[in-house]
Design an enzyme around this catalytic site. Sequence first.
Site, PDB file in Angstrom:
ATOM      1  N   HIS A  72       0.802  -0.951   0.194  1.00 53.14           N
ATOM      2  CA  HIS A  72      -0.136  -0.026   0.070  1.00 53.14           C
ATOM      3  C   HIS A  72       0.784   1.067  -0.077  1.00 53.14           C
ATOM      4  O   HIS A  72       1.535   1.707   0.909  1.00 53.14           O
ATOM      5  CB  HIS A  72      -0.980   0.289   1.004  1.00 53.14           C
ATOM      6  CG  HIS A  72      -1.557   1.322   0.873  1.00 53.14           C
ATOM      7  ND1 HIS A  72      -3.099   0.567   1.716  1.00 53.14           N
ATOM      8  CD2 HIS A  72      -2.152   2.327   0.577  1.00 53.14           C
ATOM      9  CE1 HIS A  72      -3.846   2.004   1.653  1.00 53.14           C
ATOM     10  NE2 HIS A  72      -3.498   2.519   1.229  1.00 53.14           N
TER      11      HIS A  72
ATOM     12  N   HIS B 241       1.590   4.852  -2.788  1.00 54.28           N
ATOM     13  CA  HIS B 241       1.176   5.405  -3.801  1.00 54.28           C
ATOM     14  C   HIS B 241       2.642   6.267  -4.366  1.00 54.28           C
ATOM     15  O   HIS B 241       3.025   6.458  -3.509  1.00 54.28           O
ATOM     16  CB  HIS B 241      -0.009   5.955  -3.506  1.00 54.28           C
ATOM     17  CG  HIS B 241      -1.340   6.347  -2.918  1.00 54.28           C
ATOM     18  ND1 HIS B 241      -2.318   5.581  -3.813  1.00 54.28           N
ATOM     19  CD2 HIS B 241      -1.504   5.431  -1.831  1.00 54.28           C
ATOM     20  CE1 HIS B 241      -3.118   4.681  -3.269  1.00 54.28           C
ATOM     21  NE2 HIS B 241      -2.846   4.892  -1.949  1.00 54.28           N
TER      22      HIS B 241
ATOM     23  N   HIS C 290      -9.223   0.371  -1.830  1.00 55.69           N
ATOM     24  CA  HIS C 290      -9.147   1.226  -0.597  1.00 55.69           C
ATOM     25  C   HIS C 290     -10.873   0.909   0.466  1.00 55.69           C
ATOM     26  O   HIS C 290     -11.817   1.385  -0.204  1.00 55.69           O
ATOM     27  CB  HIS C 290      -9.714   2.630  -0.556  1.00 55.69           C
ATOM     28  CG  HIS C 290      -7.497   2.628  -0.638  1.00 55.69           C
ATOM     29  ND1 HIS C 290      -7.054   2.067  -1.445  1.00 55.69           N
ATOM     30  CD2 HIS C 290      -6.856   3.961  -0.514  1.00 55.69           C
ATOM     31  CE1 HIS C 290      -5.491   2.947  -1.712  1.00 55.69           C
ATOM     32  NE2 HIS C 290      -5.657   3.683  -1.142  1.00 55.69           N
TER      33      HIS C 290
ATOM     34  N   GLU D 184     -11.109   3.040   6.191  1.00 57.22           N
ATOM     35  CA  GLU D 184     -10.827   3.929   6.268  1.00 57.22           C
ATOM     36  C   GLU D 184     -11.718   5.177   7.185  1.00 57.22           C
ATOM     37  O   GLU D 184     -11.203   5.281   8.418  1.00 57.22           O
ATOM     38  CB  GLU D 184      -9.481   4.119   5.650  1.00 57.22           C
ATOM     39  CG  GLU D 184      -8.307   5.656   5.646  1.00 57.22           C
ATOM     40  CD  GLU D 184      -8.282   6.334   4.493  1.00 57.22           C
ATOM     41  OE1 GLU D 184      -7.173   6.961   5.635  1.00 57.22           O
ATOM     42  OE2 GLU D 184      -8.187   6.380   3.458  1.00 57.22           O
TER      43      GLU D 184
ATOM     44  N   ASP E 190       1.828   4.617   2.448  1.00 56.84           N
ATOM     45  CA  ASP E 190       0.789   4.581   1.973  1.00 56.84           C
ATOM     46  C   ASP E 190       1.008   6.506   1.014  1.00 56.84           C
ATOM     47  O   ASP E 190       1.704   6.068   0.143  1.00 56.84           O
ATOM     48  CB  ASP E 190      -0.452   5.285   3.026  1.00 56.84           C
ATOM     49  CG  ASP E 190      -1.362   5.884   2.335  1.00 56.84           C
ATOM     50  OD1 ASP E 190      -1.677   5.627   0.927  1.00 56.84           O
ATOM     51  OD2 ASP E 190      -2.112   6.143   3.381  1.00 56.84           O
ATOM     52  N   ASP E 191       1.754   7.466   1.442  1.00 61.80           N
ATOM     53  CA  ASP E 191       2.120   8.715   1.331  1.00 61.80           C
ATOM     54  C   ASP E 191       3.207   8.953   1.745  1.00 61.80           C
ATOM     55  O   ASP E 191       2.256  10.009   2.275  1.00 61.80           O
ATOM     56  CB  ASP E 191       0.531   9.491   0.440  1.00 61.80           C
ATOM     57  CG  ASP E 191      -0.164   9.456   0.253  1.00 61.80           C
ATOM     58  OD1 ASP E 191      -0.257   8.674  -1.531  1.00 61.80           O
ATOM     59  OD2 ASP E 191      -1.615   8.225   0.299  1.00 61.80           O
TER      60      ASP E 191
END
Length: 359
Positions: free
Chosen positions: A23, A25, A211, A214, A292-293
């Site tokens: 996960h 990006h 996704h 969340e 994630d980011d």
Amino acid sequence: MAQHDCSEHMHNFLRELPKCEHHVHLEGTLEPDLLFPLAKRNNITLPEQFPKTVEELNDRYNRFADLQDFLDFYYIGANVLINEEDFFDLAWAYFQKAKRDGVVHAEVFFDPQTHTERNIHIDVVVAGFERACVKAEKELGLTTKLIMCLLRHLPSDHGLVTIDSAKKHMENGTIHALGLDSAEKPFPPHLFQECYAKVKEINPAMNLTAHAGEEGGPDFVINSLDLLNVTRIDHGVNSIKDKDLLKRLADNQTLLTVCPLSNVKLQVVKDVSELPLQEFIDAGVPFSLNSDDPAYFGGYILDNYVTVHTRFGWSLETWCLVAKNSINGSWVTQERKDEVLKAIDEVFEKYSPLLQAQA
């Protein structure tokens, strides 16, 4: 709010522990120190109110009000990505960081609509990312998979157009899976049933994820499983609110790709200690830990592992369980899984005596 010490031996163990990242990006790995040079290289004028230096931008990234505030900066940053070389540079920078953190297999997201909406052809995006994947496998020993995500805030018919444009990359396996990201709550899974069905028509071997859970509740997870036929859930932390769902996830060994530092930055929880990670373990629900980011949330995968350890103080055995669940939930051959599972055991055998002596 750390409750447990992460000693030097434990830190080294966590760094060497073979990891899968499921996960992340790629657009979310665009560090300010790459963003500004790419803007200059491509003659991109950033908005007037946009921070002017690497330091100012990093500081602003520490103060996201919510998911939308983050996404606003995310899409501005993506505007500096224009040419194949830009996408290659972005992904290659991530793979090098991942290697230093002990990642051995990376299944990475990218958002083609972020770029095609700017009249950049999907072939340019895929070519840059694929070049970096090949280089990572050859030079770093990292196995990789590309996951194309649809932006759920855009109409689903846009997603169908994107899938059409990516057809050849799906057919030949360059794009290995389909995902669904962006703001969750106003855009439930059922909106994208046709998109997910179409991908399976193009290539029945395509893997599916989304996704869910969340921002949204357990129903988003359930509907992703039932309506989109995904075999993995990205985030999924709100699954804890439904006991029947937990049992289903455990029975089917459905992997949740949890992002601890991201969950704090986007105010899903106030602290990593609030995440139901131990409850997932107790219920037999497999999960992986991910970044994630990371350019926006201030932590790559090892930072997430270390932070989780300072909150939960897991034993080496528990950490090996988490790592093995992560490997088993990956979309790689059994041969590759066996190779990495053996490597996990070797790291355990190396550090177990050291940490026992320390205790």
